[in-house]
Design a protein around this motif. Sequence first.
Motif, mmCIF file in Angstrom:
data_model
loop_
_atom_site.group_PDB
_atom_site.id
_atom_site.type_symbol
_atom_site.label_atom_id
_atom_site.label_comp_id
_atom_site.label_asym_id
_atom_site.label_seq_id
_atom_site.Cartn_x
_atom_site.Cartn_y
_atom_site.Cartn_z
ATOM 1 N N ASP A 16 -1.529 -60.646 -68.973
ATOM 2 C CA ASP A 16 -1.854 -60.183 -67.615
ATOM 3 C C ASP A 16 -1.495 -61.174 -66.509
ATOM 4 N N HIS A 90 -4.872 -49.294 -69.250
ATOM 5 C CA HIS A 90 -6.280 -49.594 -69.013
ATOM 6 C C HIS A 90 -6.466 -50.380 -67.721
ATOM 7 N N HIS A 95 -2.462 -54.669 -65.754
ATOM 8 C CA HIS A 95 -1.952 -53.364 -66.185
ATOM 9 C C HIS A 95 -1.987 -52.298 -65.096
ATOM 10 N N ASP A 189 -2.609 -54.260 -75.659
ATOM 11 C CA ASP A 189 -3.967 -54.815 -75.766
ATOM 12 C C ASP A 189 -4.795 -54.055 -76.794
ATOM 13 N N HIS A 257 2.832 -59.130 -74.563
ATOM 14 C CA HIS A 257 1.543 -59.525 -73.982
ATOM 15 C C HIS A 257 1.246 -60.948 -74.444
HETATM 16 ZN ZN LIG Z 1 -3.685 -57.198 -70.862
#
Ligand SMILES: [Zn+2]
Length: 258
Positions: A16, A90, A95, A189, A257
């Motif tokens: 992220d 999510h 994201h 994730d 990620h």
């Molecule tokens: Zn994430």
Amino acid sequence: MVRGGPILLILGAAQDGGVPHAGCRARCCEAAWADPARRRDPACAAIIDPATGRRWMIDCTPRFPEQLRRLEETSPRGDGAPLDGIFLTHAHVGHYAGLIHLGREAMGTRGVPVHAMPRMASFLRTQGPWGQLVSLGNVDLRPLEDGRAVPLSEGLSVTPFAVPHRGEYSETVGFRVAGSRCSALYLPDIDTWDRWDTPLGEALRGVDVAFLDGTFFDAGELPGRALAEVPHPLMRDTLLRLAPLPPVERAKVRFLHL
Ligand SMILES: [Zn+2]
Ligand SMILES: [Zn+2]
């Protein structure tokens, strides 16, 4: 995927916060501050249908401007329409927070379809500043349902599947992107493979390539922070879990990620 067919373009593979990470003095981040070529954007993918020129994004990261630009350079649409839709996994900042660029203060888009699960959609509708994107019509929320395919164009679809992941504001899903001859799994994730109702090997069998959560290599990766607060399968454990599978299955895995 297949020559002439739909394309899944990876526009970012970092976690992220991206690379370099805010405030991080680790060697990898220092190198990325010094050399822009080493910077990495948060996980994001685009689905491109060359037959129709249409384009969708999976997730909308804080680096949306750069990622949209790269998509434009790779696959210009020509008619000025930014995107044919955005599919959200999510409500963790890497994201969805890039949606802010669609609003009045920036692009001021009109009716970009944003596909989201029920809690995710409710969060966007009711919480500022996201609610203003909905009330001003910058985005058009489209409900997703676990396991139900969303057709994009002939022979091309996206299907969300629910996975266990910290759900402060929303459910979490991964996506299966299926073209007529190839398919891909996109799962940035997940807390743990064990609490997912689909065994990892089974998930791999159904696709040609799988982009999987590779957030942490091992337990030593986050000094000073409790890994239990941000659980992810450790890449080392995932590799051990994949080890008994046939080479053709293991070869489908790409970690993202990171
Ligand atoms: Zn994430
Ligand atoms: Zn997350």
